[in-house]
Design a protein around this motif. Structure first.
Motif, PDB file in Angstrom:
ATOM      1  N   PHE A   4       0.834  -1.188   0.000  1.00 12.39           N
ATOM      2  CA  PHE A   4       0.000   0.000   0.000  1.00 12.39           C
ATOM      3  C   PHE A   4       0.870   1.240   0.000  1.00 12.39           C
ATOM      4  O   PHE A   4       2.071   1.174   0.235  1.00 12.39           O
ATOM      5  N   GLU A  60      -8.938   6.871   3.796  1.00 13.36           N
ATOM      6  CA  GLU A  60      -8.615   6.479   2.421  1.00 13.36           C
ATOM      7  C   GLU A  60      -7.674   7.459   1.716  1.00 13.36           C
ATOM      8  O   GLU A  60      -7.125   7.140   0.664  1.00 13.36           O
ATOM      9  N   PHE A  65      -4.718   1.570  -0.533  1.00 17.60           N
ATOM     10  CA  PHE A  65      -4.533   0.162  -0.905  1.00 17.60           C
ATOM     11  C   PHE A  65      -4.991  -0.033  -2.329  1.00 17.60           C
ATOM     12  O   PHE A  65      -6.103   0.396  -2.686  1.00 17.60           O
ATOM     13  N   PRO A  66      -4.179  -0.691  -3.165  1.00 18.52           N
ATOM     14  CA  PRO A  66      -4.604  -0.926  -4.552  1.00 18.52           C
ATOM     15  C   PRO A  66      -5.739  -1.934  -4.603  1.00 18.52           C
ATOM     16  O   PRO A  66      -5.846  -2.813  -3.746  1.00 18.52           O
ATOM     17  N   TYR A  67      -6.588  -1.778  -5.598  1.00 14.32           N
ATOM     18  CA  TYR A  67      -7.665  -2.753  -5.812  1.00 14.32           C
ATOM     19  C   TYR A  67      -7.051  -4.025  -6.350  1.00 14.32           C
ATOM     20  O   TYR A  67      -6.186  -3.994  -7.215  1.00 14.32           O
ATOM     21  N   GLN A  68      -7.489  -5.149  -5.844  1.00 15.64           N
ATOM     22  CA  GLN A  68      -6.941  -6.440  -6.260  1.00 15.64           C
ATOM     23  C   GLN A  68      -7.842  -7.059  -7.307  1.00 15.64           C
ATOM     24  O   GLN A  68      -8.995  -7.070  -7.238  1.00 15.64           O
TER      25      GLN A  68
END
Length: 68
Positions: A4, A60, A65-68
């Motif tokens: 992240f 946020e 955090f990147p979207y998985q």
């Protein structure tokens, strides 16, 4: 642990807080704040909320955090 991006340092400095002062406010050691700022430590939800409130910024925007 998911990778992240952490923008805590930016928001901490905007509030004119040292790592030590922020750590004291949220109940952790200065080293924890240092590791968070380097994105080496994934915070608990409670810690993320406490930090968000201390620096008056949305979670946020601090922890990305990147979207998985």
């Amino acid at each position: 642990m998911a990778e992240f991006e952490c923008k805590l340092k930016k928001y901490r400095q905007l509030k004119d807080l040292t790592q030590e002062q922020l750590a004291e406010q949220v109940g952790v050691r200065r080293e924890t704040i240092m590791r968070l700022e380097k994105a080496q430590y994934n915070p608990s939800l409670k810690l993320a909320v406490d930090i968000s409130r201390a620096v008056e910024a949305p979670i946020e925007e601090i922890f990305i955090f990147p979207y998985q």
